[in-house]
Scaffold this motif. Structure first.
Motif, mmCIF file in Angstrom:
data_model
loop_
_atom_site.group_PDB
_atom_site.id
_atom_site.type_symbol
_atom_site.label_atom_id
_atom_site.label_comp_id
_atom_site.label_asym_id
_atom_site.label_seq_id
_atom_site.Cartn_x
_atom_site.Cartn_y
_atom_site.Cartn_z
ATOM 1 N N LEU A 1 33.599 31.740 36.551
ATOM 2 C CA LEU A 1 33.301 32.295 37.876
ATOM 3 C C LEU A 1 33.872 31.449 39.010
ATOM 4 O O LEU A 1 34.278 31.980 40.042
ATOM 5 C CB LEU A 1 31.798 32.471 38.058
ATOM 6 N N VAL A 2 33.910 30.137 38.837
ATOM 7 C CA VAL A 2 34.439 29.275 39.899
ATOM 8 C C VAL A 2 35.936 29.011 39.740
ATOM 9 O O VAL A 2 36.552 28.408 40.602
ATOM 10 C CB VAL A 2 33.682 27.925 39.988
ATOM 11 N N SER A 3 36.512 29.467 38.633
ATOM 12 C CA SER A 3 37.947 29.280 38.419
ATOM 13 C C SER A 3 38.733 30.306 39.234
ATOM 14 O O SER A 3 38.165 31.143 39.921
ATOM 15 C CB SER A 3 38.279 29.438 36.925
ATOM 16 N N GLU A 4 40.032 30.254 39.099
ATOM 17 C CA GLU A 4 40.896 31.200 39.803
ATOM 18 C C GLU A 4 41.240 32.402 38.913
ATOM 19 O O GLU A 4 42.274 33.035 39.097
ATOM 20 C CB GLU A 4 42.171 30.488 40.259
ATOM 21 N N ALA A 5 40.350 32.723 37.973
ATOM 22 C CA ALA A 5 40.580 33.842 37.053
ATOM 23 C C ALA A 5 40.372 35.192 37.741
ATOM 24 O O ALA A 5 40.787 36.212 37.218
ATOM 25 C CB ALA A 5 39.665 33.724 35.843
ATOM 26 N N GLY A 6 39.729 35.199 38.901
ATOM 27 C CA GLY A 6 39.518 36.449 39.629
ATOM 28 C C GLY A 6 38.293 37.229 39.176
ATOM 29 O O GLY A 6 38.167 38.417 39.456
ATOM 30 N N ILE A 7 37.374 36.575 38.479
ATOM 31 C CA ILE A 7 36.150 37.249 38.025
ATOM 32 C C ILE A 7 35.146 37.265 39.168
ATOM 33 O O ILE A 7 34.785 36.229 39.707
ATOM 34 C CB ILE A 7 35.562 36.532 36.795
ATOM 35 N N GLU A 8 34.705 38.455 39.534
ATOM 36 C CA GLU A 8 33.704 38.597 40.595
ATOM 37 C C GLU A 8 32.305 38.748 40.038
ATOM 38 O O GLU A 8 31.335 38.288 40.625
ATOM 39 C CB GLU A 8 34.049 39.798 41.469
#
Length: 61
Positions: free
Chosen positions: A30-37
């Motif tokens: 969630l805090v990564s830049e994976a784009g998971i909202e």
């Protein structure tokens, strides 16, 4: 990134040793830049039936 249909964009299936290890992984995603909202979790406590798919990779290519 959400698709135009408003449903599920991706489905990820994996096993975690504990709920805590699973939650730590999700917190990192969630805090990564994976784009998971947001995400939804379905916990399986018992396998009812496991049937191998039996896909031959020669048939796919």
């Amino acid at each position: 990134m959400r698709g135009g249909g408003g449903g599920v964009d991706y489905l990820v299936k994996f096993e975690a040793r504990t709920i805590d290890s699973y939650q730590r992984l999700m917190d990192k995603w969630l805090v990564s830049e994976a784009g998971i909202e947001r995400y939804f979790t379905y916990i399986v406590t018992k396998t009812v039936k496991r049937v191998p798919i039996g896909i031959d990779t020669d048939d796919i290519l």
